[in-house]
Scaffold this motif. Structure first.
Motif, short mmCIF file in Angstrom:
data_model
loop_
_atom_site.label_atom_id
_atom_site.label_comp_id
_atom_site.label_asym_id
_atom_site.label_seq_id
_atom_site.Cartn_x
_atom_site.Cartn_y
_atom_site.Cartn_z
N ALA A 110 10.12 77.58 154.68
CA ALA A 110 11.16 78.41 155.31
C ALA A 110 12.45 78.37 154.48
O ALA A 110 13.21 79.34 154.48
N GLU A 111 12.67 77.25 153.77
CA GLU A 111 13.89 77.15 152.95
C GLU A 111 13.95 78.27 151.90
O GLU A 111 15.02 78.74 151.55
N LEU A 112 12.78 78.67 151.36
CA LEU A 112 12.75 79.73 150.34
C LEU A 112 13.19 81.06 150.92
O LEU A 112 13.95 81.81 150.32
N ILE A 113 12.68 81.35 152.11
CA ILE A 113 13.03 82.62 152.76
C ILE A 113 14.51 82.61 153.14
O ILE A 113 15.24 83.59 152.96
N ALA A 114 14.96 81.45 153.65
CA ALA A 114 16.37 81.32 154.06
C ALA A 114 17.28 81.57 152.86
O ALA A 114 18.27 82.30 152.96
N GLU A 115 16.93 80.98 151.73
CA GLU A 115 17.79 81.12 150.56
C GLU A 115 17.87 82.59 150.14
O GLU A 115 18.95 83.10 149.83
N GLN A 116 16.74 83.27 150.16
CA GLN A 116 16.73 84.69 149.80
C GLN A 116 17.64 85.49 150.73
O GLN A 116 18.28 86.44 150.31
N ALA A 117 17.63 85.10 152.00
CA ALA A 117 18.37 85.87 153.01
C ALA A 117 19.80 85.38 153.17
O ALA A 117 20.52 85.82 154.06
N GLN B 111 -3.28 83.56 150.38
CA GLN B 111 -2.81 82.42 149.57
C GLN B 111 -1.92 82.83 148.41
O GLN B 111 -1.60 81.99 147.57
N GLN B 112 -1.55 84.08 148.32
CA GLN B 112 -0.69 84.47 147.20
C GLN B 112 0.63 85.03 147.70
O GLN B 112 0.68 85.68 148.74
N GLN B 113 1.69 84.78 146.91
CA GLN B 113 2.99 85.32 147.27
C GLN B 113 3.06 86.78 146.85
O GLN B 113 2.83 87.12 145.70
N VAL B 114 3.40 87.62 147.80
CA VAL B 114 3.49 89.06 147.58
C VAL B 114 4.92 89.47 147.94
O VAL B 114 5.46 89.00 148.94
N PRO B 115 5.56 90.34 147.12
CA PRO B 115 6.96 90.67 147.42
C PRO B 115 7.14 91.67 148.55
O PRO B 115 6.44 92.68 148.61
N LEU B 116 8.09 91.34 149.41
CA LEU B 116 8.56 92.30 150.42
C LEU B 116 9.30 93.41 149.66
O LEU B 116 9.97 93.14 148.66
N THR C 37 11.58 89.12 148.31
CA THR C 37 11.35 87.93 149.14
C THR C 37 9.84 87.74 149.33
O THR C 37 9.14 88.70 149.67
N PRO C 38 9.32 86.52 149.08
CA PRO C 38 7.87 86.34 149.15
C PRO C 38 7.30 86.30 150.57
O PRO C 38 7.92 85.75 151.48
N VAL C 39 6.13 86.90 150.73
CA VAL C 39 5.32 86.80 151.94
C VAL C 39 3.95 86.32 151.48
O VAL C 39 3.49 86.74 150.40
N LEU C 40 3.32 85.43 152.23
CA LEU C 40 2.04 84.88 151.79
C LEU C 40 0.89 85.71 152.34
O LEU C 40 0.76 85.90 153.55
N LEU C 41 0.06 86.25 151.39
CA LEU C 41 -1.10 87.07 151.76
C LEU C 41 -2.29 86.54 150.97
O LEU C 41 -2.23 86.51 149.74
#
Ligand SMILES: *Cc1c(COP(=O)(O)O)cnc(C)c1O
Length: 358
Positions: free
Chosen positions: A329-336, A290-295, A284-288
């Motif tokens: 938030a839709e991206l995080i929701a879909e992952q979860a 300006q880049q998406q980093v995986p949880l 699941t991406p987290v923004l660090l």
């Protein structure tokens, strides 16, 4: 050190404008139930002075708004369930949905001091609240002839499947509703956010935008950005630790993620105790920066871990975005396995809220 929810009030106002643009012939009830989808009931009511009216789910939410000095029309989408609630609706002049015979009995048996504005709710296929089509006529006749009910009884319904453009249910619901609205010749309301965005025939006298005001799309596979909306809530936190582990090291509870090589792992101060979904899987991406980093690994109550292999510069204290500006938030929701609505509503008490105006 924990997460902060930044609430962008200009984005909120912008999204209301966007709803007004999409439904130019409708007046709008800004839906602010459930603490304005987690954004803060009074904060949002006060920011949205441009909304014609407000809508909440429960009488107590309406009373809270009145006691805070809000004078605009307020519709209670579920209506009243007890004598006390009926009296509160009358005394505070809340509009109510009338959706079942028990409410009609309460109106009949308990005279109130000031008549109330009623929306007769018709169940056209959602099969949650509302009178079944065969029972609508009798309810309509009662409401139009009772002294507790203000003149001009209105009619409403709610869409079950507006998020899916290919679902025939919406067309069927519209057909069912139109038969009544043509006969009753009164003000009507059908559209939620999905109706406003995707179903022109649902944009009748009054529309009821909820999720779109907060910048998320209700439509399947789309984000608020696709609809020309701006995110309102940005959930941020910081890296509170960075550790180096060797290949084969398990990370977090149950060791569900194992380092595939020697690598740095960050710990971020955000977990399910703040409302970050525990079901968000590794990746699941987290923004660090300006880049998406995986949880990686399990989300715990107060913390989650990030794979820092792509981030050699990352340091303790760096800010991360969990959702919002730059990370829908839709991206995080879909992952979860959930929807943005639930993420917003789930942000907990201990998260600090800060208003911004961009
Ligand atoms: C919550 C709700 C809305 C708003 O729905 P969104 O999908 O958030 O736009 C509208 N009408 C009713 C009856 C609701 O319960």
């Amino acid at each position: 050190m924990g997460p902060t929810a930044l609430i962008d009030l200009s984005a909120l106002r912008f999204n209301l404008q966007r709803a007004a643009q999409l439904a130019p012939n409708s007046r709008l009830y800004a839906v602010i139930k459930a603490n304005a989808y987690g954004h803060g009931l009074l904060r949002v009511a006060r920011a949205l002075t441009a909304a014609d009216a407000l809508a909440v789910a429960r009488v107590e939410e309406g009373v809270q708004l009145r006691q805070a000095g809000v004078t605009r029309p307020i519709l209670v989408l579920e209506g009243f369930f007890t004598i006390d609630e009926l009296e509160a609706a009358s005394c505070y002049q809340l509009e109510v949905a009338i959706q079942q015979p028990e409410q009609i009995k309460l109106l009949r048996d308990h005279p109130i001091s000031q008549p109330i504005t009623c929306w007769l709710k018709i169940d056209t296929g959602m099969h949650r609240l509302g009178f079944q089509p065969d029972d609508v006529e009798a309810a309509w006749a009662f409401l139009n002839n009772h002294s507790s009910v203000s003149k001009e009884v209105r009619v409403m319904t709610h869409l079950s499947s507006g998020d899916d453009l290919s679902d025939p249910a919406t067309g069927q619901q519209l057909g069912c509703f139109q038969a009544f609205s043509e006969r009753f010749k009164t003000a009507t309301s059908i559209a939620n956010s999905a109706g406003i965005i995707a179903w022109p025939d649902t944009r009748t006298d009054w529309a009821r935008p909820g999720i779109m005001l907060y910048g998320a799309s209700p439509m399947l596979g789309r984000t608020g950005l696709d609809e020309g909306l701006k995110p309102v809530m940005t959930l941020k936190s910081r890296i509170i630790a960075i550790n180096r582990f060797s290949k084969g090291s398990p990370i977090g509870y149950s060791g569900s993620w194992v380092c595939p090589e020697d690598m740095r792992v960050a710990v971020v101060a955000a977990g399910y105790g703040d409302g970050y979904p525990r079901h968000a899987p590794s990746g699941t991406p987290v923004l660090l920066n300006q880049q998406q980093v995986p949880l990686i690994g399990r989300v715990s109550m107060d913390m989650l871990n990030l794979d820092l292999r792509s981030q050699p510069e990352a340091q303790v204290g760096d800010e991360v975005t969990l959702w919002g500006e730059g990370l829908p938030a839709e991206l995080i929701a879909e992952q979860a396995g959930t929807i943005a609505y639930e993420l917003f509503c789930g942000v907990t008490q201990r998260v600090e809220f800060q208003e911004i105006a961009s």
